[in-house]
Design a protein around this motif. Sequence first.
Motif, PDB file in Angstrom:
ATOM      1  N   UNK A 100      41.110  37.583  26.878  1.00 19.10           N
ATOM      2  CA  UNK A 100      42.158  38.043  27.405  1.00 19.10           C
ATOM      3  C   UNK A 100      42.010  39.844  27.757  1.00 19.10           C
ATOM      4  N   UNK A 101      42.671  40.228  28.764  1.00 20.84           N
ATOM      5  CA  UNK A 101      42.805  41.701  28.988  1.00 20.84           C
ATOM      6  C   UNK A 101      43.710  42.080  28.060  1.00 20.84           C
ATOM      7  N   UNK A 102      43.669  43.296  27.577  1.00 21.10           N
ATOM      8  CA  UNK A 102      44.651  44.063  26.530  1.00 21.10           C
ATOM      9  C   UNK A 102      46.006  43.977  27.283  1.00 21.10           C
ATOM     10  N   UNK A 103      47.102  43.568  26.350  1.00 21.64           N
ATOM     11  CA  UNK A 103      48.308  43.716  26.896  1.00 21.64           C
ATOM     12  C   UNK A 103      48.686  45.066  27.490  1.00 21.64           C
ATOM     13  N   UNK A 104      48.231  46.100  26.834  1.00 22.44           N
ATOM     14  CA  UNK A 104      48.618  47.213  27.501  1.00 22.44           C
ATOM     15  C   UNK A 104      48.093  47.360  28.838  1.00 22.44           C
ATOM     16  N   UNK A 105      46.798  47.247  29.029  1.00 19.88           N
ATOM     17  CA  UNK A 105      46.216  47.369  30.507  1.00 19.88           C
ATOM     18  C   UNK A 105      47.171  46.524  31.555  1.00 19.88           C
ATOM     19  N   UNK A 106      47.741  45.178  30.986  1.00 22.87           N
ATOM     20  CA  UNK A 106      48.311  44.135  31.567  1.00 22.87           C
ATOM     21  C   UNK A 106      49.723  44.962  31.943  1.00 22.87           C
ATOM     22  N   UNK A 107      50.121  45.831  31.210  1.00 23.49           N
ATOM     23  CA  UNK A 107      51.678  46.358  31.333  1.00 23.49           C
ATOM     24  C   UNK A 107      51.462  47.414  32.338  1.00 23.49           C
TER      25      UNK A 107
ATOM     26  N   UNK B 110      48.424  49.458  33.871  1.00 26.37           N
ATOM     27  CA  UNK B 110      47.523  49.747  34.690  1.00 26.37           C
ATOM     28  C   UNK B 110      47.239  48.417  35.709  1.00 26.37           C
ATOM     29  N   UNK B 111      46.835  47.152  35.234  1.00 24.46           N
ATOM     30  CA  UNK B 111      46.722  46.279  36.135  1.00 24.46           C
ATOM     31  C   UNK B 111      47.523  44.957  35.948  1.00 24.46           C
ATOM     32  N   UNK B 112      48.697  44.858  36.200  1.00 22.67           N
ATOM     33  CA  UNK B 112      49.338  43.683  36.040  1.00 22.67           C
ATOM     34  C   UNK B 112      48.633  42.581  36.798  1.00 22.67           C
ATOM     35  N   UNK B 113      48.663  41.350  35.984  1.00 24.88           N
ATOM     36  CA  UNK B 113      48.137  40.256  36.588  1.00 24.88           C
ATOM     37  C   UNK B 113      46.526  40.261  36.565  1.00 24.88           C
ATOM     38  N   UNK B 114      46.039  41.442  36.322  1.00 26.54           N
ATOM     39  CA  UNK B 114      44.569  41.716  36.460  1.00 26.54           C
ATOM     40  C   UNK B 114      43.594  40.935  35.396  1.00 26.54           C
ATOM     41  N   UNK B 115      42.564  40.394  35.613  1.00 23.77           N
ATOM     42  CA  UNK B 115      41.677  39.801  34.574  1.00 23.77           C
ATOM     43  C   UNK B 115      40.285  39.890  34.905  1.00 23.77           C
ATOM     44  N   UNK B 116      39.488  40.215  33.856  1.00 28.11           N
ATOM     45  CA  UNK B 116      37.901  40.501  34.128  1.00 28.11           C
ATOM     46  C   UNK B 116      37.311  39.268  33.401  1.00 28.11           C
ATOM     47  N   UNK B 117      36.668  38.344  34.123  1.00 30.74           N
ATOM     48  CA  UNK B 117      36.188  36.894  34.005  1.00 30.74           C
ATOM     49  C   UNK B 117      34.902  37.225  33.158  1.00 30.74           C
ATOM     50  N   UNK B 118      34.521  36.297  32.485  1.00 30.15           N
ATOM     51  CA  UNK B 118      33.306  36.034  31.940  1.00 30.15           C
ATOM     52  C   UNK B 118      32.520  34.909  33.100  1.00 30.15           C
TER      53      UNK B 118
END
Length: 206
Positions: free
Chosen positions: A84-91, A93-101
């Motif tokens: 999962x993306x860092x909760x801090x980044x989610x809140x 910087x990038x709400x809803x963002x995700x960096x997939x494998x």
Amino acid sequence: MGPDPALPAAQARAAALGLSGKVEFRLQDYRDVPDRFDRVVSVGMMEHVGVPQYQAYFDKIHAVLAKDGIGLIHFIGRHTPPRVLSPWFQKYIFPGGYAPAYSEVIPRVERADLVVTDLEVWRGRYNRTLRHWQDRFRANEPQVQAMFDDRFVRVWWWYLVAAEVSFTHMGMVLFQMQIARQPGAVPRVRDYLYPGPRADPSSDPA
């Protein structure tokens, strides 16, 4: 909500460059695009469509690509297992963002009846970009502070530094994935990408 200023700004930029008759800008949900294209290029988008929409995303690429069309998908991902993306980044910087494998991406490509014709993994590059952003941010910090506030400056500094660490030590990379509906849509070697005589897919030896 007022009109998005991005569209007239893009149109004005194109006009200033003498490109008004050669480019078209749309503010449109990608799922509603009805056209068919020889080429589809997606840069920095897949990270934001949401994991539940990955199949719809690749299905749509298949639908809009011509039979011999080629797609290029440029996205931030990771060479580690899914995480999962860092909760801090989610809140912040990038709400809803995700960096997939990559393991999360390829099954969707397969189910969309697309073929991966090439793949580049850009390691050790984006962290350098982030370091340049830090240098430029430092040089312009007073102007940024005047535009926003101290809190914004602190948040943005943390983002730039944490993102650099993520790309340097935590498995974050840039993927450039070339896909097509047919495996023979592109030559088997990359020499066609560079200056000089181009390879002809129809004469490519088996």
